[in-house]
Design a protein around this motif. Sequence first.
Motif: not given
Length: 378
Positions: A146-152, A165-171
């Motif tokens: 995608g065009s933005h930072t994402h995570s699950m 979350v940010p710092g733990a699996g934010n891609v």
Amino acid sequence: MQSWFKYPVTRRFLLGVGALLGGTSAVRLAFGKAPPPYPQDDTHAAQSNPAGGHGTHNGMTTVGEVNNARNGFDPHEILTDWDRGTVSRLPDGGILREFEITAEDKEIEIAPGLLFPAWTYNGRVPGPTLRVTEGDRVRIRFRNLGSHTHSMHFHGIHSARMDGVPGAGNVPPGGMFVYEFDAFPFGCHLYHCHSIPLKRHIHKGLYGAFIIDPDPDRHPEQADTARSRLLGSLENARWQEFVLVMNGFDTNFDDENEVYAVNSIAHAYSKRPIAVDRARPIRLYLVNVTEFDPINSLHLHANFFDYYDHGTTLSPTQRTIDTIMQCQGQRGILEMTYKDHEPGVYMFHAHQSEFAELGWMSLFNVRDVALQQQASGE
């Protein structure tokens, strides 16, 4: 000449403009005389309209059809297309389930003629329904195209470094991360993006159902009940199971939804009622990810159900109710039967009337399947 758009552009404003323009507003929602409500489809459609023409709230429904092929997903298939992953054995003999999930930007049609610039998991909203068994090792290879930072972020039990979350699996765009954890507790759960701003990443479509079936061996005192929820077991085969993800869409990005649905397509299950066998019990996995509204709800007509809050118990947390409310992120399991009902078309919908009229209205088509098969010579 004064512009109308000096005033707040709310869903009510757009619906009013739609009425003035004969149903051709920016949101392309026309709440007038509906097309024939039940196309004759052997799998999903009703064979008649016993509701006397009122099966869609007397024509209060979207006009036209969504192009499911263009979307790349069909809301009727989403009801039951469980993703079980690729299964292998761990060195200790345990089960490993591996999934491939990709985030991508994609325009989807959420009501006839209304396109929404979504952010998706595997090209659909909601994302794939991941279904595992209690105690399985779950491994998800997540790629962000995608065009933005994402995570699950998974609602379940796992380590901090797997929290998405940010710092733990934010891609970041173009990146990849592997989430890995053991599936606990059993129940009806969800996953969603937890990147900032959170409300935008969820609302744009980055969410899906995450179901953990109970392992009967871990619950010997209620093993039969646990087996009835375990996909693939003989006890589970008699159940008719469906996943319903309640969601909404803010089409003009004013933090107020103009369209509501279950599984994303407004009035999908009004136009093509969900076919069920009167002789078999029904289990609904209900998940609420509606943004901008504090609660959503499901009301069942002409019947009652047992409810399992979060699905984490094998005994109902509420018995014999016909309406349940859920805040965002809440979920549960509903169990019901129509075995003592006459065949026919039965409503279920949000009990916020506005939600129902803006897309969250659905129908069950309760049929005697065995009798129909006999009549057709099958």
